[in-house]
Design a protein around this motif. Structure first.
Motif, PDB file in Angstrom:
ATOM      1  N   MET A   1      24.628  57.723  33.659  1.00 20.76           N
ATOM      2  CA  MET A   1      23.909  56.455  33.762  1.00 20.76           C
ATOM      3  C   MET A   1      24.096  55.888  35.155  1.00 20.76           C
ATOM      4  SD  MET A   1      24.265  53.025  31.381  1.00 20.76           S
ATOM      5  CE  MET A   1      23.742  53.848  29.876  1.00 20.76           C
ATOM      6  N   PRO A  11      20.762  51.234  32.271  1.00 20.07           N
ATOM      7  CA  PRO A  11      20.321  52.246  31.307  1.00 20.07           C
ATOM      8  C   PRO A  11      18.963  52.835  31.652  1.00 20.07           C
ATOM      9  CG  PRO A  11      20.044  50.050  30.392  1.00 20.07           C
ATOM     10  CD  PRO A  11      20.762  49.868  31.701  1.00 20.07           C
ATOM     11  N   GLU A  15      16.075  57.652  27.840  1.00 17.16           N
ATOM     12  CA  GLU A  15      17.279  58.135  27.175  1.00 17.16           C
ATOM     13  C   GLU A  15      17.736  57.149  26.106  1.00 17.16           C
ATOM     14  OE1 GLU A  15      20.263  58.832  30.079  1.00 17.16           O
ATOM     15  OE2 GLU A  15      19.173  60.468  31.072  1.00 17.16           O
ATOM     16  N   THR A  16      17.668  55.876  26.425  1.00 16.56           N
ATOM     17  CA  THR A  16      18.119  54.868  25.467  1.00 16.56           C
ATOM     18  C   THR A  16      17.212  54.822  24.249  1.00 16.56           C
ATOM     19  OG1 THR A  16      18.974  53.564  27.324  1.00 16.56           O
ATOM     20  CG2 THR A  16      18.842  52.471  25.196  1.00 16.56           C
ATOM     21  N   ARG A  19      18.284  57.212  21.709  1.00 16.86           N
ATOM     22  CA  ARG A  19      19.458  56.729  20.976  1.00 16.86           C
ATOM     23  C   ARG A  19      19.064  55.650  19.963  1.00 16.86           C
ATOM     24  NH1 ARG A  19      23.553  55.944  26.146  1.00 16.86           N
ATOM     25  NH2 ARG A  19      23.491  58.112  26.873  1.00 16.86           N
ATOM     26  N   TRP A 143      18.072  49.005  25.560  1.00 16.43           N
ATOM     27  CA  TRP A 143      19.524  48.817  25.390  1.00 16.43           C
ATOM     28  C   TRP A 143      19.804  47.591  24.526  1.00 16.43           C
ATOM     29  CZ3 TRP A 143      23.334  52.169  26.677  1.00 16.43           C
ATOM     30  CH2 TRP A 143      24.649  51.726  26.460  1.00 16.43           C
ATOM     31  N   PRO A 166      29.227  55.654  19.452  1.00 18.35           N
ATOM     32  CA  PRO A 166      29.478  56.727  20.427  1.00 18.35           C
ATOM     33  C   PRO A 166      29.965  56.172  21.761  1.00 18.35           C
ATOM     34  CG  PRO A 166      27.134  56.303  20.247  1.00 18.35           C
ATOM     35  CD  PRO A 166      27.793  55.455  19.193  1.00 18.35           C
ATOM     36  N   GLU A 167      30.762  56.983  22.472  1.00 16.10           N
ATOM     37  CA  GLU A 167      31.237  56.547  23.785  1.00 16.10           C
ATOM     38  C   GLU A 167      30.090  56.351  24.766  1.00 16.10           C
ATOM     39  OE1 GLU A 167      34.383  58.856  25.483  1.00 16.10           O
ATOM     40  OE2 GLU A 167      35.560  58.837  23.641  1.00 16.10           O
ATOM     41  N   SER A 168      28.975  57.048  24.544  1.00 21.89           N
ATOM     42  CA  SER A 168      27.806  56.858  25.406  1.00 21.89           C
ATOM     43  C   SER A 168      27.273  55.431  25.294  1.00 21.89           C
ATOM     44  CB  SER A 168      26.703  57.853  25.034  1.00 21.89           C
ATOM     45  OG  SER A 168      26.309  57.688  23.676  1.00 21.89           O
ATOM     46  N   PHE A 169      27.658  54.733  24.217  1.00 18.03           N
ATOM     47  CA  PHE A 169      27.337  53.313  24.066  1.00 18.03           C
ATOM     48  C   PHE A 169      28.502  52.432  24.489  1.00 18.03           C
ATOM     49  CE2 PHE A 169      27.787  49.552  21.250  1.00 18.03           C
ATOM     50  CZ  PHE A 169      26.731  48.796  21.742  1.00 18.03           C
ATOM     51  N   GLU A 171      31.303  52.765  26.404  1.00 19.48           N
ATOM     52  CA  GLU A 171      31.755  52.654  27.795  1.00 19.48           C
ATOM     53  C   GLU A 171      30.796  51.804  28.627  1.00 19.48           C
ATOM     54  OE1 GLU A 171      34.164  53.075  29.778  1.00 19.48           O
ATOM     55  OE2 GLU A 171      35.616  54.269  28.656  1.00 19.48           O
ATOM     56  N   PRO A 172      29.479  52.073  28.624  1.00 20.28           N
ATOM     57  CA  PRO A 172      28.573  51.181  29.358  1.00 20.28           C
ATOM     58  C   PRO A 172      28.585  49.760  28.806  1.00 20.28           C
ATOM     59  CG  PRO A 172      27.489  53.258  28.858  1.00 20.28           C
ATOM     60  CD  PRO A 172      28.763  53.239  28.087  1.00 20.28           C
TER      61      PRO A 172
END
Length: 257
Positions: A1, A11, A15-16, A19, A143, A166-169, A171-172
Motif C-alpha cells: 500500500m 489505499p 484492491e480494497t 476486500r 476503505w 486480517p493484518e492487511s486491514f 496494520e494500515p
C-alpha cells in the motif's frame, strides 16, 4: 500500500473493493443465521440491537454510493441529509424481520460494489467530503466501507471477533487511527502515548504516536498485535492482551467517532 508524504497508507481502491466484496460475503453468511428473535437481541453497541447494526450497514452502503456519485459527477451529494435523519432511518428499520434485514444489506451492498466498479482512475482522485469533515480523495471510499463491514461484524456479537481481522486491514488501519488521534484539535483530552504493533507475520514492529512528541521518550508505550490495538483504540476491547511500558494501567484513548 502506498503512503502519502506524512507516511499514512493510501489505499488502492481496486484492491480494497476486492476486500470489501470478500468481507461482505462473510458478513452476509453471519446474517443468514439470524432468525427474527436473534435480530432483536442486543449487539455490542449500547442501545442497539443486531437489527440496528444491520440497518446501519445498509444505510451506510447507500450513503457511500451518494459519495461515489459526487466523485463521478462533481455534484455535491452528502452522505446523509442530517445526523438526525441518519439516526431516524436506523431506528425505523431496526425492527424489521431477519429476512427483510438480510435482503436490505445484500441489495445495498451489491449496489455499492457495482457503482464503485464504474469509477475511473480520474474519478477516484476527485475530492468528496464524508461525515468526519474535510475534503478527501474518493479513493478512500472503499476503505471507509471496509471499516464499516469489519468493525460492525464484530458488533453483531457472534463468534467473529477482532482476531478475525486480517493484518492487511489492521496494520494500515492502525496507522490511520494514530494519525487521526494525533491531531490535538480532534482529541485535545487525550493523554500522550505510543502504540507498537507486534504482529507474528510482520517483518518489523511498528511504532505509532498518539499525541506524542517524537522526541519525548517519557510517554507510555502500548504493545500488542495490531488487531488488539485497533480494537482497543476504537472501543471494541478493554485492552486484553496488550502490555504497557513502563508497567502501569493502559492510558485512556481518545473517543472514537
Amino acid at each position: 500500500m502506498a503512503t502519502d508524504p506524512s507516511g499514512i497508507p493510501v489505499p488502492d481502491p481496486t484492491e480494497t473493493l476486492a476486500r470489501v466484496v470478500e468481507s461482505t460475503a462473510q458478513l452476509i453468511a453471519t446474517a443468514e443465521q439470524f432468525d427474527d428473535a436473534a435480530v432483536r437481541e442486543p449487539s455490542l453497541l449500547p442501545g442497539w440491537t443486531r437489527g440496528h447494526v444491520l440497518t446501519h450497514l445498509a444505510r451506510n452502503a447507500e450513503a457511500v454510493v451518494r459519495l461515489l456519485t459526487w466523485a463521478a459527477t462533481g455534484e455535491e451529494t452528502p452522505m446523509y441529509a442530517s445526523p438526525e435523519a441518519r439516526d431516524a432511518e436506523i431506528e425505523q428499520g431496526a425492527g424489521r424481520t431477519a429476512a427483510e434485514l438480510l435482503a436490505d444489506v445484500r441489495e445495498t451492498s451489491e449496489h455499492f460494489a457495482v457503482q464503485a466498479a464504474r469509477l475511473t482512475p480520474e474519478q477516484w482522485r476527485n475530492e468528496i467530503e464524508g461525515r468526519r469533515g474535510g475534503k478527501q480523495q474518493a479513493t478512500w471510499l472503499p476503505w471507509w466501507r471496509l471499516e464499516e463491514i469489519l468493525i460492525h461484524h464484530v458488533d453483531l456479537r457472534v463468534a467473529y471477533s477482532p482476531a478475525h481481522w486480517p493484518e492487511s486491514f489492521t496494520e494500515p488501519e492502525l496507522a490511520m487511527i494514530a494519525a487521526r488521534f494525533a491531531n490535538p484539535v480532534f482529541t485535545p483530552e487525550s493523554p500522550s502515548f505510543r502504540v507498537l504493533s507486534e504482529d507474528e507475520d510482520g517483518d518489523d514492529d511498528r511504532v505509532y504516536g498518539i499525541l506524542a512528541d517524537p522526541g519525548d521518550e517519557q510517554v507510555p508505550e502500548v504493545r500488542g498485535p495490531s488487531a488488539a490495538l485497533v480494537a482497543w483504540l476504537i472501543g471494541r476491547s478493554n485492552g486484553d492482551g496488550l502490555n504497557v511500558e513502563p508497567h502501569g494501567p493502559l492510558p485512556q484513548p481518545p473517543t472514537w467517532k
